[in-house]
Design an enzyme around this catalytic site. Structure first.
Site, short mmCIF file in Angstrom:
data_model
loop_
_atom_site.label_atom_id
_atom_site.label_comp_id
_atom_site.label_asym_id
_atom_site.label_seq_id
_atom_site.Cartn_x
_atom_site.Cartn_y
_atom_site.Cartn_z
CB THR A 145 -15.66 1.33 7.98
OG1 THR A 145 -14.91 0.73 9.02
CG2 THR A 145 -17.04 1.73 8.50
N GLY A 175 -14.54 0.05 17.62
CA GLY A 175 -14.08 1.29 17.00
C GLY A 175 -15.11 2.40 17.08
CG ASP A 176 -15.03 5.33 13.93
OD1 ASP A 176 -14.26 4.40 13.63
OD2 ASP A 176 -15.69 5.96 13.10
CB THR A 196 -14.39 4.85 6.46
OG1 THR A 196 -13.65 3.62 6.40
CG2 THR A 196 -13.90 5.77 5.36
N GLY A 197 -11.97 4.91 8.57
CA GLY A 197 -10.57 5.20 8.90
C GLY A 197 -10.20 4.53 10.20
#
Length: 235
Positions: A145, A175-176, A196-197
C-alpha cells in the site's frame, strides 16, 4: 519528488500528498493503481483516502473495480461531495458525474498476472480469511500500500493512501486504507499518518486513531507510533 515539488512552490499539503500518491499509483511498482495486487478472481479492486488536517475533511473510496487514479477520485469526493466514502461500482457512477474528472483504467500487467498465477498455485483451494492472513507475511515484499503525509509552509498537515488490498482477497473485501482512524489520519497541530500492512489487524486496533490519541496525550510522534505498533503486535 512529485509531492516535494508541490511544497517547494508554496503548494498546500493536501495537494502534495495527492500528487505523491498519484505518482505511485501510475508507476506500477507498488500495490496501488496500475500495480495493484489481484483478487481471487484475478481482478483489480482499489481503496483510497485523503484527509486534510486543516478542517478534518475526508474523502475515500472502497472496493472500486479497475480504477487507477483512485486517490484523485477520493480527493474529488472530499471537495465535491457532502459524503465521505463511496464503495464499489457506484463510486464510478459518481466519478462520471464530476466535472472534469477522467477515470483512468487499471489493468493487470503481465507481471501481476504471473504473480497472481503463482499465488493461485500455492493456494489451489480458495483460502479462508484465516489462511489469507497467515500467508500475508510473504507478500508484502511485492509492493505495499502507498501513502504520503505532508507538512506545508503554512503549517497545514495532510495524509493520503491508496491500495489494491491483499493478494487473492475475496471480491468486495475492503481493508484499513479508506477508513479514517485506521489507515490514515491528519489533524493540524497533532499528527498526520498513513498505514501499510495487514488491514484486518490495523482496523481492529484503530491504529491511526491510537497514534493520534497518544500524541494528544503528550507523546512525541515517534513515541506514539512505536507504542501504538507495539500494542498492535501484543494484542
Amino acid at each position: 519528488e512529485s509531492g516535494a515539488e508541490v511544497l517547494s512552490t508554496g503548494g498546500a499539503a493536501i495537494d502534495a500528498v495527492v500528487a505523491a500518491v498519484s505518482s505511485m499509483e501510475a508507476g506500477g511498482a507498488f500495490n496501488a493503481g496500475q500495480g495493484s495486487c489481484l483478487t481471487l478472481d484475478g481482478e483489480i479492486e482499489v481503496d483510497a483516502a485523503v484527509m486534510d488536517g486543516a478542517d478534518l475533511s475526508y474523502g475515500a473510496i472502497a472496493g472500486v473495480p479497475g480504477l487507477s487514479n483512485a486517490v484523485a477520485l477520493a480527493e474529488r469526493i472530499r471537495t465535491d461531495s457532502p459524503h465521505c466514502l463511496f464503495a464499489g461500482p457506484n463510486a464510478l457512477k459518481l466519478a462520471a458525474q464530476l466535472d472534469g474528472f477522467e477515470p483512468e483504467a487499471a489493468t493487470p500487467s503481465p507481471e501481476r498476472i504471473r504473480k497472481w498465477e503463482a499465488h493461485r498455485r500455492e493456494n489451489p483451494v480458495a483460502p479462508s480469511l484465516a489462511d489469507q492472513l497467515t500467508a500475508l507475511g510473504g507478500t508484502h515484499d511485492e509492493g505495499d500500500t502507498v501513502g504520503a503525509v505532508a507538512l506545508d509552509s503554512n503549517g497545514q498537515l495532510a495524509a493520503a493512501v491508496s491500495t489494491g488490498g491483499i493478494w487473492l482477497k475475496q471480491p468486495g473485501r475492503v481493508g484499513d486504507s479508506p477508513l479514517a482512524g485506521a489507515g490514515l489520519w491528519a489533524e493540524n497541530g497533532c499528527v498526520a499518518c498513513a498505514a501499510t500492512g495487514t488491514g484486518e489487524f490495523i482496523m481492529r486496533v484503530a491504529l491511526a486513531a491510537d497514534i493520534r490519541a497518544r500524541v494528544q496525550a503528550g507523546r512525541t510522534v515517534t513515541e506514539a507510533s512505536r507504542d501504538a505498533l507495539g500494542a498492535l503486535r501484543e494484542r
